[in-house]
Design an enzyme around this catalytic site. Structure first.
Site: not given
Ligand code: B12
Ligand code: SF4
Ligand code: SF4
Length: 258
Positions: A197, A141, A84, A148, A138
């Site tokens: 989901c 759906c 993380d 959300c 995914c």
């Molecule tokens: C900061 C952060 C948060 C912030 C959000 C900021 C953010 N931008 O993600 C907050 C506090 C809101 C948050 C919430 C949550 N988080 Co969080 N978070 C992080 C953290 C530390 C960094 C994420 C980040 O900034 N990434 C960088 C930017 C560039 O990502 P992004 O803007 O989202 O870009 C994405 C899109 O571009 C997408 N995408 C779009 N197009 C495409 C195309 C391709 C080809 C690909 C590959 C991807 C892609 O993929 C990118 C990320 O992979 C990560 C850990 C880490 N170091 O990665 C955990 C992490 C993502 N979180 C995690 C979790 C569990 C959560 C929550 C579920 C917690 C909860 N129950 O409340 C929620 C879920 C919210 C959601 N729907 O995503 C897990 C996810 C595990 C998983 N199975 O995916 C992580 C990986 C932590 C961990 N080590 O397990 N999080």
């Molecule tokens: S609910 Fe699950 S399967 Fe449906 S669009 Fe969201 S991530 Fe994909």
């Molecule tokens: S449903 Fe998912 S994206 Fe929406 S507020 Fe909750 S964690 Fe964030």
């Protein structure tokens, strides 16, 4: 050969989903990516699922270190584990490693454990690693988009400024954000885009005891705790990392509205 040994060692630590990818970061040549499932079963709680078990930053590092330490000795390489708090985009790596597919909620969803998985990584000096897997999506759906509470998810992306999981960690919140918190059950994190989901309909319970035992489901004693006693009692859980005040504020907002 190394991948076989890695998988064997991981299984001994109850980790089924692990892979190593070619990578370039400082002196490191590869990255190990592992999924750590955390689903512990269905409970009513004011905390979201990811924070009910012991702190994943600590537990995740222990697990991946436990897997890699004997291999590092045998193959003579150095490595560095992250969970993380990391310079790496963990979801992107897990997707490239083929450990799951990408949901519209922007989470990595595994075939067996759903999206209830943490991601742990380790950069290593080993010059191994298979080519990245094609990234799958995914079924699309749209349930996460419709349900959300912050209207953060769209067809294209997630707007984290609207995400409850971020808002309920903030020290300063607007009246609208306070209202959003008050209408939910969770005072820390948010699970709604995961509970609705269909890929999470039947997740397997995590085999990792740190995430299934010593669960905290209720923190209604928070009013009676000082900052110090709050840290003493709940410091092993990730929801405690910003201290007592924010969690207490959120709980009060929820109680007053329900
Ligand atoms: C900061 C952060 C948060 C912030 C959000 C900021 C953010 N931008 O993600 C907050 C506090 C809101 C948050 C919430 C949550 N988080 Co969080 N978070 C992080 C953290 C530390 C960094 C994420 C980040 O900034 N990434 C960088 C930017 C560039 O990502 P992004 O803007 O989202 O870009 C994405 C899109 O571009 C997408 N995408 C779009 N197009 C495409 C195309 C391709 C080809 C690909 C590959 C991807 C892609 O993929 C990118 C990320 O992979 C990560 C850990 C880490 N170091 O990665 C955990 C992490 C993502 N979180 C995690 C979790 C569990 C959560 C929550 C579920 C917690 C909860 N129950 O409340 C929620 C879920 C919210 C959601 N729907 O995503 C897990 C996810 C595990 C998983 N199975 O995916 C992580 C990986 C932590 C961990 N080590 O397990 N999080
Ligand atoms: S609910 Fe699950 S399967 Fe449906 S669009 Fe969201 S991530 Fe994909
Ligand atoms: S449903 Fe998912 S994206 Fe929406 S507020 Fe909750 S964690 Fe964030």
């Amino acid at each position: 050969m190394f991948l076989d040994d890695l998988k064997k060692e991981a299984l001994a630590h109850k980790i089924e989903y692990i892979h190593i990818l070619p990578f370039s970061y400082e002196k490191y040549k590869s990255v190990v990516v592992a999924l750590l499932p955390y689903y512990a079963g269905e409970y009513f709680s004011c905390l979201s699922r990811y924070t009910r078990g012991l702190d994943y930053h600590v537990a995740g590092k222990q697990i991946l270190n436990g897997i890699l330490a004997p291999l590092a000795q045998r193959y003579e390489f150095s490595y560095r584990v992250y969970v993380d708090i990391s310079p790496l985009d963990e979801r992107r790596l897990a997707l490239k490693a083929g450990l799951g597919f990408l949901g519209k909620n922007n989470l990595v969803i595994n075939e067996k454990y759903g999206s209830y998985c943490f991601i742990a990584t380790a950069v290593t000096e080993m010059e191994v690693g298979t080519e990245p897997q094609p990234i799958k999506n995914c079924i699309g759906c749209g349930a996460c988009i419709r349900h959300c509470p912050g209207k953060a998810i769209s067809e294209e992306s997630v707007d984290y400024l609207r995400c409850l999981s971020r808002i309920n960690q903030e020290k300063k919140i607007s009246t609208g954000q306070a209202d959003l918190i008050s209408r939910q059950e969770s005072c820390w994190g948010c699970d709604i885009c995961q509970t609705v989901c269909p890929c999470n309909r039947n997740p397997k319970i995590s085999p990792i005891s740190a995430f299934t035992r010593e669960l905290i489901l209720n923190i209604s004693d928070i009013d009676s705790l000082s900052n110090r006693t709050f840290r003493q009692k709940y410091g092993k859980y990730s929801f405690a990392y910003k201290g007592r005040a924010i969690v207490e504020r959120n709980l009060k907002l929820i109680r007053n509205k329900h």
